[in-house]
Design a protein around this motif. Structure first.
Motif, mmCIF file in Angstrom:
data_model
loop_
_atom_site.group_PDB
_atom_site.id
_atom_site.type_symbol
_atom_site.label_atom_id
_atom_site.label_comp_id
_atom_site.label_asym_id
_atom_site.label_seq_id
_atom_site.Cartn_x
_atom_site.Cartn_y
_atom_site.Cartn_z
ATOM 1 N N UNK A 70 0.785 -1.228 0.000
ATOM 2 C CA UNK A 70 0.000 0.000 0.000
ATOM 3 C C UNK A 70 0.814 1.272 0.000
ATOM 4 N N UNK A 71 2.141 1.163 0.084
ATOM 5 C CA UNK A 71 3.018 2.341 0.076
ATOM 6 C C UNK A 71 3.614 2.514 -1.317
ATOM 7 N N UNK A 72 3.700 3.741 -1.768
ATOM 8 C CA UNK A 72 4.223 4.041 -3.104
ATOM 9 C C UNK A 72 5.667 3.566 -3.231
ATOM 10 N N UNK A 73 5.896 2.740 -4.227
ATOM 11 C CA UNK A 73 7.241 2.223 -4.482
ATOM 12 C C UNK A 73 8.022 3.288 -5.261
ATOM 13 N N UNK A 74 9.212 3.673 -4.808
ATOM 14 C CA UNK A 74 9.983 4.699 -5.513
ATOM 15 C C UNK A 74 10.153 4.364 -6.989
ATOM 16 N N UNK A 75 9.860 5.349 -7.841
ATOM 17 C CA UNK A 75 9.956 5.173 -9.279
ATOM 18 C C UNK A 75 10.784 6.305 -9.863
ATOM 19 N N UNK A 76 10.617 6.534 -11.189
ATOM 20 C CA UNK A 76 11.473 7.509 -11.851
ATOM 21 C C UNK A 76 11.311 8.898 -11.248
ATOM 22 N N UNK A 77 10.069 9.276 -10.864
ATOM 23 C CA UNK A 77 9.890 10.621 -10.328
ATOM 24 C C UNK A 77 10.668 10.810 -9.025
ATOM 25 N N UNK A 78 10.726 9.747 -8.216
ATOM 26 C CA UNK A 78 11.520 9.811 -6.990
ATOM 27 C C UNK A 78 13.001 9.990 -7.317
ATOM 28 N N UNK A 79 13.508 9.211 -8.256
ATOM 29 C CA UNK A 79 14.912 9.299 -8.651
ATOM 30 C C UNK A 79 15.235 10.659 -9.270
ATOM 31 N N UNK A 80 14.284 11.187 -10.031
ATOM 32 C CA UNK A 80 14.444 12.476 -10.688
ATOM 33 C C UNK A 80 14.603 13.585 -9.651
ATOM 34 N N UNK A 81 13.744 13.558 -8.638
ATOM 35 C CA UNK A 81 13.829 14.564 -7.577
ATOM 36 C C UNK A 81 15.081 14.364 -6.724
ATOM 37 N N UNK A 82 15.473 13.120 -6.525
ATOM 38 C CA UNK A 82 16.686 12.849 -5.751
ATOM 39 C C UNK A 82 17.907 13.421 -6.461
ATOM 40 N N UNK A 83 17.936 13.297 -7.788
ATOM 41 C CA UNK A 83 19.057 13.864 -8.548
ATOM 42 C C UNK A 83 19.085 15.384 -8.423
ATOM 43 N N UNK A 84 17.914 16.015 -8.394
ATOM 44 C CA UNK A 84 17.856 17.466 -8.205
ATOM 45 C C UNK A 84 18.343 17.854 -6.810
ATOM 46 N N UNK A 85 17.978 17.066 -5.809
ATOM 47 C CA UNK A 85 18.458 17.310 -4.450
ATOM 48 C C UNK A 85 19.974 17.225 -4.389
ATOM 49 N N UNK A 86 20.548 16.260 -5.075
ATOM 50 C CA UNK A 86 21.996 16.080 -5.066
ATOM 51 C C UNK A 86 22.733 17.294 -5.629
ATOM 52 N N UNK A 87 22.055 18.089 -6.450
ATOM 53 C CA UNK A 87 22.691 19.262 -7.045
ATOM 54 C C UNK A 87 22.641 20.490 -6.137
ATOM 55 N N UNK A 88 21.836 20.413 -5.084
ATOM 56 C CA UNK A 88 21.742 21.544 -4.166
ATOM 57 C C UNK A 88 22.925 21.556 -3.197
ATOM 58 N N UNK A 89 23.273 22.741 -2.745
ATOM 59 C CA UNK A 89 24.331 22.872 -1.739
ATOM 60 C C UNK A 89 23.720 22.605 -0.365
ATOM 61 N N UNK A 90 24.043 21.471 0.189
ATOM 62 C CA UNK A 90 23.500 21.069 1.480
ATOM 63 C C UNK A 90 24.542 21.312 2.568
ATOM 64 N N UNK A 91 24.328 22.336 3.364
ATOM 65 C CA UNK A 91 25.238 22.585 4.477
ATOM 66 C C UNK A 91 24.949 21.590 5.598
ATOM 67 N N UNK A 92 25.973 21.158 6.319
ATOM 68 C CA UNK A 92 25.738 20.246 7.445
ATOM 69 C C UNK A 92 24.722 20.832 8.419
ATOM 70 N N UNK A 93 23.719 20.054 8.763
ATOM 71 C CA UNK A 93 22.700 20.512 9.690
ATOM 72 C C UNK A 93 21.577 21.307 9.062
ATOM 73 N N UNK A 94 21.564 21.414 7.737
ATOM 74 C CA UNK A 94 20.455 22.107 7.079
ATOM 75 C C UNK A 94 19.139 21.427 7.442
ATOM 76 N N UNK A 95 18.126 22.216 7.717
ATOM 77 C CA UNK A 95 16.815 21.667 8.042
ATOM 78 C C UNK A 95 16.063 21.343 6.757
ATOM 79 N N UNK A 96 15.643 20.093 6.648
ATOM 80 C CA UNK A 96 14.986 19.594 5.432
ATOM 81 C C UNK A 96 13.620 19.034 5.800
ATOM 82 N N UNK A 97 12.621 19.347 4.974
ATOM 83 C CA UNK A 97 11.280 18.794 5.142
ATOM 84 C C UNK A 97 10.909 18.024 3.897
ATOM 85 N N UNK A 98 10.506 16.766 4.080
ATOM 86 C CA UNK A 98 10.033 15.928 2.975
ATOM 87 C C UNK A 98 8.527 15.754 3.135
ATOM 88 N N UNK A 99 7.759 16.401 2.270
ATOM 89 C CA UNK A 99 6.299 16.381 2.349
ATOM 90 C C UNK A 99 5.734 15.193 1.575
#
Length: 214
Positions: A6-35
């Motif tokens: 019953x839980x959404x299995x990660x697919x291309x859209x998940x991978x696509x957004x993950x690749x975009x996240x990887x391009x962001x500058x993430x400072x240690x301790x940055x506060x992140x919200x996953x909606x």
């Protein structure tokens, strides 16, 4: 990643957004919200990059799945069962991620129960996307960023306009053409009647919307 029934299995859209996240500058301790975290794949990745991550989902099975995956990956993620943007009232974040339900569906309102609420988003596919856009100014910090993935079937330009109206500067940072998945294929006649898909069309465009305060 483990996914309970019953839980959404990660697919291309998940991978696509993950690749975009990887391009962001993430400072240690940055506060992140996953909606609408679902399996927690994006939340776990944000934690691996050094973020201090909060993940929310309305479905108990998704909450349990995300907690399990964070444990298995040895990452600290705060996972809560909440309505999509309930966290807005409490705090703001450096990075807000979301892969929300965005598939247009017959019947008006999104389902309140069952697996389909992971993808069905009302007649125009915007029931959750619009709420995220409207919440963005409060939930995204002044120097923060919103990263949102959805299909052009629910209106890329509509998302850009809505974010602009609430004071966000939004662009399409990435586009990808992907074959229709099983959900879209199952309702092709209805989508064609609505003019959302052309005759002979067999792909949809996914977009990453990146938004900051104007």
């Amino acid at each position: 990643m483990v996914t309970l029934p019953g839980v959404y299995v990660p697919q291309y859209d998940t991978q696509f957004l993950m690749a975009a996240l990887d391009q962001e500058e993430m400072r240690p301790g940055s506060d992140v919200l996953d909606l609408g975290t679902g399996s927690g794949a994006l939340a776990v990745r944000a934690a691996q990059l050094g973020g201090r991550v909060t993940a929310v989902d309305i479905a108990w099975r998704a909450v349990l799945t995300a907690r399990l995956n964070a444990f298995l990956c040895r990452q600290r993620v705060m996972v809560r069962r909440e309505d999509l943007t309930a966290s807005v009232a409490r705090r703001s974040y450096d990075i807000v991620l979301s892969n929300p339900p965005y598939v247009p569906a017959p019947g008006g309102l999104p389902p309140r129960h069952g697996q389909a609420r992971a993808w069905d988003a009302g007649g125009d596919g915007r029931a959750l996307v619009d709420r995220i856009c409207d919440a963005a100014p409060a939930v995204v910090r002044p120097q923060g960023v919103l990263l949102l993935v959805h299909s052009d079937l629910c209106g890329t330009e509509a998302t850009l306009r809505r974010l602009s109206r609430v004071g966000m500067r939004a662009t399409v940072s990435e586009r990808a053409l992907v074959p229709f998945g099983p959900v879209v294929r199952s309702r092709l006649p209805w989508l064609r009647e609505r003019g959302l898909i052309g005759d002979g069309q067999d792909r949809e465009e996914l977009v990453i919307i990146r938004a900051e305060h104007a």
